[in-house]
Motif scaffolding. Structure first.
Motif, PDB file in Angstrom:
ATOM      1  N   ILE A  54       0.834  -1.197   0.000  1.00  0.00           N
ATOM      2  CA  ILE A  54       0.000   0.000   0.000  1.00  0.00           C
ATOM      3  C   ILE A  54       0.870   1.249   0.000  1.00  0.00           C
ATOM      4  O   ILE A  54       1.812   1.371   0.791  1.00  0.00           O
ATOM      5  N   ASP A  55       0.563   2.169  -0.915  1.00  0.00           N
ATOM      6  CA  ASP A  55       1.231   3.464  -0.961  1.00  0.00           C
ATOM      7  C   ASP A  55       0.182   4.547  -0.740  1.00  0.00           C
ATOM      8  O   ASP A  55      -0.810   4.617  -1.469  1.00  0.00           O
ATOM      9  N   VAL A  56       0.387   5.395   0.258  1.00  0.00           N
ATOM     10  CA  VAL A  56      -0.624   6.385   0.650  1.00  0.00           C
ATOM     11  C   VAL A  56      -0.980   7.312  -0.503  1.00  0.00           C
ATOM     12  O   VAL A  56      -2.161   7.591  -0.751  1.00  0.00           O
ATOM     13  N   GLU A  57       0.016   7.809  -1.213  1.00  0.00           N
ATOM     14  CA  GLU A  57      -0.257   8.748  -2.295  1.00  0.00           C
ATOM     15  C   GLU A  57      -0.844   8.044  -3.509  1.00  0.00           C
ATOM     16  O   GLU A  57      -1.818   8.502  -4.100  1.00  0.00           O
ATOM     17  N   ARG A  58      -0.259   6.932  -3.877  1.00  0.00           N
ATOM     18  CA  ARG A  58      -0.699   6.225  -5.083  1.00  0.00           C
ATOM     19  C   ARG A  58      -2.093   5.625  -4.924  1.00  0.00           C
ATOM     20  O   ARG A  58      -2.900   5.619  -5.878  1.00  0.00           O
ATOM     21  N   ASP A  59      -2.400   5.106  -3.737  1.00  0.00           N
ATOM     22  CA  ASP A  59      -3.628   4.332  -3.546  1.00  0.00           C
ATOM     23  C   ASP A  59      -4.765   5.101  -2.885  1.00  0.00           C
ATOM     24  O   ASP A  59      -5.799   4.512  -2.572  1.00  0.00           O
ATOM     25  N   LYS A  60      -4.590   6.390  -2.675  1.00  0.00           N
ATOM     26  CA  LYS A  60      -5.677   7.172  -2.086  1.00  0.00           C
ATOM     27  C   LYS A  60      -6.879   7.175  -3.022  1.00  0.00           C
ATOM     28  O   LYS A  60      -6.742   7.408  -4.229  1.00  0.00           O
ATOM     29  N   TYR A  61      -8.052   6.878  -2.485  1.00  0.00           N
ATOM     30  CA  TYR A  61      -9.331   6.784  -3.194  1.00  0.00           C
ATOM     31  C   TYR A  61      -9.443   5.529  -4.063  1.00  0.00           C
ATOM     32  O   TYR A  61     -10.436   5.359  -4.778  1.00  0.00           O
ATOM     33  N   HIS A 130      -8.660   5.288   1.971  1.00  0.00           N
ATOM     34  CA  HIS A 130      -8.599   6.726   2.267  1.00  0.00           C
ATOM     35  C   HIS A 130      -7.768   6.949   3.527  1.00  0.00           C
ATOM     36  O   HIS A 130      -7.746   6.114   4.427  1.00  0.00           O
ATOM     37  N   TRP A 131      -7.088   8.073   3.541  1.00  0.00           N
ATOM     38  CA  TRP A 131      -6.324   8.514   4.699  1.00  0.00           C
ATOM     39  C   TRP A 131      -6.785   9.928   5.016  1.00  0.00           C
ATOM     40  O   TRP A 131      -6.161  10.907   4.592  1.00  0.00           O
ATOM     41  N   PRO A 132      -7.898  10.086   5.760  1.00  0.00           N
ATOM     42  CA  PRO A 132      -8.488  11.411   5.989  1.00  0.00           C
ATOM     43  C   PRO A 132      -7.542  12.329   6.773  1.00  0.00           C
ATOM     44  O   PRO A 132      -6.791  11.879   7.645  1.00  0.00           O
ATOM     45  N   PHE A 150     -12.420  11.880  17.738  1.00  0.00           N
ATOM     46  CA  PHE A 150     -12.829  13.120  17.082  1.00  0.00           C
ATOM     47  C   PHE A 150     -12.200  13.291  15.705  1.00  0.00           C
ATOM     48  O   PHE A 150     -12.573  14.203  14.969  1.00  0.00           O
ATOM     49  N   ALA A 151     -11.252  12.434  15.377  1.00  0.00           N
ATOM     50  CA  ALA A 151     -10.613  12.476  14.066  1.00  0.00           C
ATOM     51  C   ALA A 151     -10.162  11.074  13.692  1.00  0.00           C
ATOM     52  O   ALA A 151      -9.724  10.304  14.552  1.00  0.00           O
ATOM     53  N   ARG A 152     -10.263  10.757  12.410  1.00  0.00           N
ATOM     54  CA  ARG A 152      -9.833   9.438  11.944  1.00  0.00           C
ATOM     55  C   ARG A 152      -8.329   9.486  11.666  1.00  0.00           C
ATOM     56  O   ARG A 152      -7.900   9.634  10.516  1.00  0.00           O
ATOM     57  N   ASP A 153      -7.569   9.373  12.732  1.00  0.00           N
ATOM     58  CA  ASP A 153      -6.116   9.306  12.633  1.00  0.00           C
ATOM     59  C   ASP A 153      -5.756   7.850  12.320  1.00  0.00           C
ATOM     60  O   ASP A 153      -5.784   6.994  13.198  1.00  0.00           O
TER      61      ASP A 153
END
Length: 225
Positions: A54-61, A130-132, A150-153
């Motif tokens: 998994i790559d955060v930038e490549r796989d977002k959405y 997603h990484w909100p 309070f936040a999806r960390d």
């Protein structure tokens, strides 16, 4: 004529600057609308299997389809909807058939259902990775002990639930019990204020021209008098 030169110079200079800023924001508006269109197309595209790496930038959405078991380990995130008011987003640890453990955001439940027992069960899920980014200086710290977030960390949630730092936002599932109402990922929360900036800068340019002409006219009348 010399008396008119300086105000005329600043009038032209100010107009050029303001029009340039408006044009720049117009270009940014076109760019942002293109980005949002690409994201919306990506969100709605056909789902694929969960990537091994998994790559955060490549796989977002990225749209993903997985099968496995929703566990009893879950996080409750305080949120609100237009129709239901205050609710909790339900984030559960999910064990895939490929022996991986990730998180799924199942959607919202009523606040009264926060502590209702939800037994583990098998389910097929389609959603988007997603990484909100929901935390700012005004967001309270998550109450991990009380299980009120309070936040999806993603990193913190993964540590608490013992999963990979991977969050899948459910779009649809085979869960017939309708335990939670999905809140699919979309672009509504992504800011796009460029049109407002365009109107602001062009509006200021018009006002600047009008004030410059008014000032020059007053100076000419004063000179004739």
């Amino acid at each position: 004529m010399r008396r008119l030169f300086l105000p005329l110079f600043f009038g032209i200079l100010g107009t050029v600057v303001l029009v340039s800023l408006g044009t720049w924001q117009l270009q940014r508006l076109t760019w942002k609308e293109g980005v949002l269109t690409e994201i919306n197309v990506r969100i709605a595209s056909d789902p694929v299997a969960l990537p091994d790496s998994i790559d955060v930038e490549r796989d977002k959405y990225l749209p993903v389809a997985v099968s496995g078991t929703i566990t009893e380990d879950e996080i409750h995130l305080l949120a609100s909807t237009r129709d239901a008011g205050a609710v909790y987003r339900l984030v559960s640890a999910f064990e895939t058939e490929g022996d991986r453990r990730i998180m799924i955001d199942r959607g919202w439940i009523k606040t009264a259902d926060k502590d209702t027992a939800r037994p583990a069960h098998a389910v097929d899920v389609v959603g988007n990775l997603h990484w909100p980014d929901e935390r700012d200086s005004y967001t309270p710290a998550n109450d991990v002990d009380g299980n009120i977030w309070f936040a999806r960390d993603v990193d913190q949630m993964a540590e608490v639930l013992g999963t990979e730092p991977v969050l899948l936002i459910v779009r649809e599932d085979s869960d017939k019990g309708a335990i939670a109402t999905p809140l699919p990922v979309d672009t509504a929360a992504l800011p796009n204020n460029h049109l407002e900036y365009v109107l602001t800068w062009y509006g200021l340019a018009i006002v600047w021209v009008a004030m410059t002409l008014y000032y020059l006219r007053r100076m000419r009348k004063t000179k004739k008098a």
